[in-house]
Design a protein around this motif. Structure first.
Motif, PDB file in Angstrom:
ATOM      1  N   GLN A  76      53.523  37.834  40.636  1.00  0.00           N
ATOM      2  CA  GLN A  76      52.445  36.886  40.356  1.00  0.00           C
ATOM      3  C   GLN A  76      51.212  37.197  41.202  1.00  0.00           C
ATOM      4  N   ALA A  77      51.422  37.670  42.417  1.00  0.00           N
ATOM      5  CA  ALA A  77      50.294  38.069  43.255  1.00  0.00           C
ATOM      6  C   ALA A  77      49.533  39.232  42.614  1.00  0.00           C
ATOM      7  N   VAL A  78      50.262  40.157  42.011  1.00  0.00           N
ATOM      8  CA  VAL A  78      49.616  41.272  41.309  1.00  0.00           C
ATOM      9  C   VAL A  78      48.806  40.759  40.121  1.00  0.00           C
ATOM     10  N   LEU A  79      49.381  39.841  39.371  1.00  0.00           N
ATOM     11  CA  LEU A  79      48.654  39.263  38.236  1.00  0.00           C
ATOM     12  C   LEU A  79      47.393  38.550  38.715  1.00  0.00           C
ATOM     13  N   ALA A  80      47.498  37.842  39.833  1.00  0.00           N
ATOM     14  CA  ALA A  80      46.332  37.154  40.391  1.00  0.00           C
ATOM     15  C   ALA A  80      45.268  38.155  40.828  1.00  0.00           C
ATOM     16  N   HIS A  81      45.708  39.280  41.378  1.00  0.00           N
ATOM     17  CA  HIS A  81      44.765  40.339  41.751  1.00  0.00           C
ATOM     18  C   HIS A  81      43.982  40.806  40.524  1.00  0.00           C
ATOM     19  N   GLU A  82      44.684  41.033  39.431  1.00  0.00           N
ATOM     20  CA  GLU A  82      44.009  41.473  38.207  1.00  0.00           C
ATOM     21  C   GLU A  82      43.084  40.383  37.661  1.00  0.00           C
ATOM     22  N   LEU A  83      43.505  39.137  37.769  1.00  0.00           N
ATOM     23  CA  LEU A  83      42.640  38.033  37.350  1.00  0.00           C
ATOM     24  C   LEU A  83      41.380  37.971  38.208  1.00  0.00           C
ATOM     25  N   GLY A  84      41.507  38.373  39.460  1.00  0.00           N
ATOM     26  CA  GLY A  84      40.340  38.415  40.339  1.00  0.00           C
ATOM     27  C   GLY A  84      39.267  39.347  39.804  1.00  0.00           C
ATOM     28  N   HIS A  85      39.688  40.477  39.240  1.00  0.00           N
ATOM     29  CA  HIS A  85      38.716  41.401  38.638  1.00  0.00           C
ATOM     30  C   HIS A  85      37.970  40.717  37.492  1.00  0.00           C
ATOM     31  N   LEU A  86      38.698  39.958  36.683  1.00  0.00           N
ATOM     32  CA  LEU A  86      38.067  39.260  35.561  1.00  0.00           C
ATOM     33  C   LEU A  86      37.174  38.129  36.052  1.00  0.00           C
ATOM     34  N   LYS A  87      37.643  37.401  37.036  1.00  0.00           N
ATOM     35  CA  LYS A  87      36.881  36.270  37.572  1.00  0.00           C
ATOM     36  C   LYS A  87      35.535  36.730  38.121  1.00  0.00           C
ATOM     37  N   CYS A  88      35.524  37.900  38.730  1.00  0.00           N
ATOM     38  CA  CYS A  88      34.302  38.418  39.363  1.00  0.00           C
ATOM     39  C   CYS A  88      33.488  39.330  38.445  1.00  0.00           C
ATOM     40  N   ASP A  89      33.941  39.518  37.208  1.00  0.00           N
ATOM     41  CA  ASP A  89      33.240  40.403  36.265  1.00  0.00           C
ATOM     42  C   ASP A  89      33.061  41.810  36.829  1.00  0.00           C
ATOM     43  N   HIS A  90      34.073  42.308  37.506  1.00  0.00           N
ATOM     44  CA  HIS A  90      33.966  43.635  38.103  1.00  0.00           C
ATOM     45  C   HIS A  90      33.752  44.719  37.056  1.00  0.00           C
ATOM     46  N   GLY A  91      34.384  44.558  35.894  1.00  0.00           N
ATOM     47  CA  GLY A  91      34.225  45.564  34.845  1.00  0.00           C
ATOM     48  C   GLY A  91      32.785  45.697  34.389  1.00  0.00           C
ATOM     49  N   LEU A  92      32.086  44.569  34.286  1.00  0.00           N
ATOM     50  CA  LEU A  92      30.685  44.579  33.864  1.00  0.00           C
ATOM     51  C   LEU A  92      29.813  45.294  34.886  1.00  0.00           C
ATOM     52  N   TRP A  93      30.000  44.945  36.155  1.00  0.00           N
ATOM     53  CA  TRP A  93      29.184  45.570  37.198  1.00  0.00           C
ATOM     54  C   TRP A  93      29.493  47.056  37.341  1.00  0.00           C
ATOM     55  N   LEU A  94      30.749  47.423  37.126  1.00  0.00           N
ATOM     56  CA  LEU A  94      31.115  48.838  37.186  1.00  0.00           C
ATOM     57  C   LEU A  94      30.428  49.618  36.073  1.00  0.00           C
ATOM     58  N   THR A  95      30.341  49.017  34.897  1.00  0.00           N
ATOM     59  CA  THR A  95      29.650  49.668  33.778  1.00  0.00           C
ATOM     60  C   THR A  95      28.183  49.911  34.118  1.00  0.00           C
ATOM     61  N   TYR A  96      27.523  48.894  34.658  1.00  0.00           N
ATOM     62  CA  TYR A  96      26.117  49.041  35.047  1.00  0.00           C
ATOM     63  C   TYR A  96      25.946  50.149  36.089  1.00  0.00           C
ATOM     64  N   ALA A  97      26.849  50.173  37.064  1.00  0.00           N
ATOM     65  CA  ALA A  97      26.752  51.173  38.129  1.00  0.00           C
ATOM     66  C   ALA A  97      26.938  52.584  37.580  1.00  0.00           C
ATOM     67  N   ASN A  98      27.876  52.741  36.657  1.00  0.00           N
ATOM     68  CA  ASN A  98      28.103  54.063  36.063  1.00  0.00           C
ATOM     69  C   ASN A  98      26.901  54.523  35.246  1.00  0.00           C
ATOM     70  N   ILE A  99      26.286  53.599  34.519  1.00  0.00           N
ATOM     71  CA  ILE A  99      25.091  53.941  33.740  1.00  0.00           C
ATOM     72  C   ILE A  99      23.962  54.375  34.668  1.00  0.00           C
ATOM     73  N   LEU A 100      23.801  53.644  35.765  1.00  0.00           N
ATOM     74  CA  LEU A 100      22.758  53.975  36.733  1.00  0.00           C
ATOM     75  C   LEU A 100      22.988  55.354  37.346  1.00  0.00           C
ATOM     76  N   THR A 101      24.243  55.638  37.678  1.00  0.00           N
ATOM     77  CA  THR A 101      24.568  56.932  38.283  1.00  0.00           C
ATOM     78  C   THR A 101      24.340  58.072  37.299  1.00  0.00           C
ATOM     79  N   LEU A 102      24.775  57.887  36.060  1.00  0.00           N
ATOM     80  CA  LEU A 102      24.561  58.921  35.043  1.00  0.00           C
ATOM     81  C   LEU A 102      23.073  59.135  34.793  1.00  0.00           C
TER      82      LEU A 102
END
Length: 234
Positions: A76-102
């Motif tokens: 359950q702690a692992v699931l909560a860790h993954e939910l943390g990524h969603l809660k913080c929108d990490h995927g969205l910010w990572l996409t922006y960062a990758n676009i900026l780097t490219l």
């Protein structure tokens, strides 16, 4: 990815692996986030990951070897860790960062140098994001030893010897690493070891979560979560 999950994994639900489903529902409720789809995939590599695509329901994938390695609280702690990524929108910010780097790579002249600096900062941000999600795991587990045990098992655990692993000894190991890397030479070696990693070293994550569990910030968040959950249950 959606078709791949449906075609090669088991979709967890109330009538399919209900115990695993309940762990996700409880963790999502504590973190005040909608539960994503959860898939269980056959794999010998203990891992879990999440993906959120714009306009589609996010999902979390857990490997079978991870389920076999961890206790239910640890899982359950692992699931909560993954939910943390969603809660913080990490995927969205990572996409922006990758676009900026490219984009930086396409700049004539100094573009390559700028992109390298951006990549280094991106890895630093990724490592910080993992620490943030470890905190989400602790907010759900409410026991630092549970989260640290997950990190220890991912570093060198196996189901047949799980009962012999010692969290306190792993924390001592983390403190030893911190002491050894505090000298100028140690700092240089540590920086070279971690600068291209997307995740902090397990011992560093263990030390960080142990220290944060003793902080006023954690205690304050814990009290707030308890209050919110009590209101929701009225």
């Amino acid at each position: 990815m959606l078709l791949e999950n449906i075609g090669t994994s088991v979709l967890v639900s109330g009538n399919q692996l209900p115990e695993l489903h309940q762990l996700m529902v409880e963790a999502a409720s504590i973190l005040n986030i909608d539960a994503p789809d959860l898939y269980l995939r056959q794999s010998p590599v203990p891992n879990a990951y999440t993906l959120a695509i714009s306009g589609k329901k996010p999902f979390v994938v857990v490997h079978t070897s991870l389920v076999e390695l961890l206790s239910r609280k640890e899982l359950q702690a692992v699931l909560a860790h993954e939910l943390g990524h969603l809660k913080c929108d990490h995927g969205l910010w990572l996409t922006y960062a990758n676009i900026l780097t490219l984009g930086a790579y396409s700049i004539p002249g100094l573009g390559g140098l700028i992109a390298q600096q951006l990549e280094e900062q991106l890895f630093r941000w990724l490592r910080a994001a993992e620490l943030t999600c470890d905190r989400a795991a602790l907010l759900v587990a409410r026991d630092p030893k549970v989260v640290i045990s997950v990190l220890m098992k991912l570093a060198g655990g196996c189901p047949s010897m799980a009962d012999q692993l010692n969290v306190d000894a792993f924390l001592d190991q983390a403190r030893s690493y911190e002491k050894a890397s505090s000298s100028p030479v140690g700092w240089y070696i540590r920086n070279a070891q971690t600068r291209q990693l997307s995740h902090p070293l397990p011992v560093l994550r263990a030390r960080e979560i142990d220290e944060w569990s003793k902080s006023p910030e954690y205690q304050s968040l814990l009290k707030r979560l308890k209050w919110v959950n009590s209101v929701q249950n009225v």
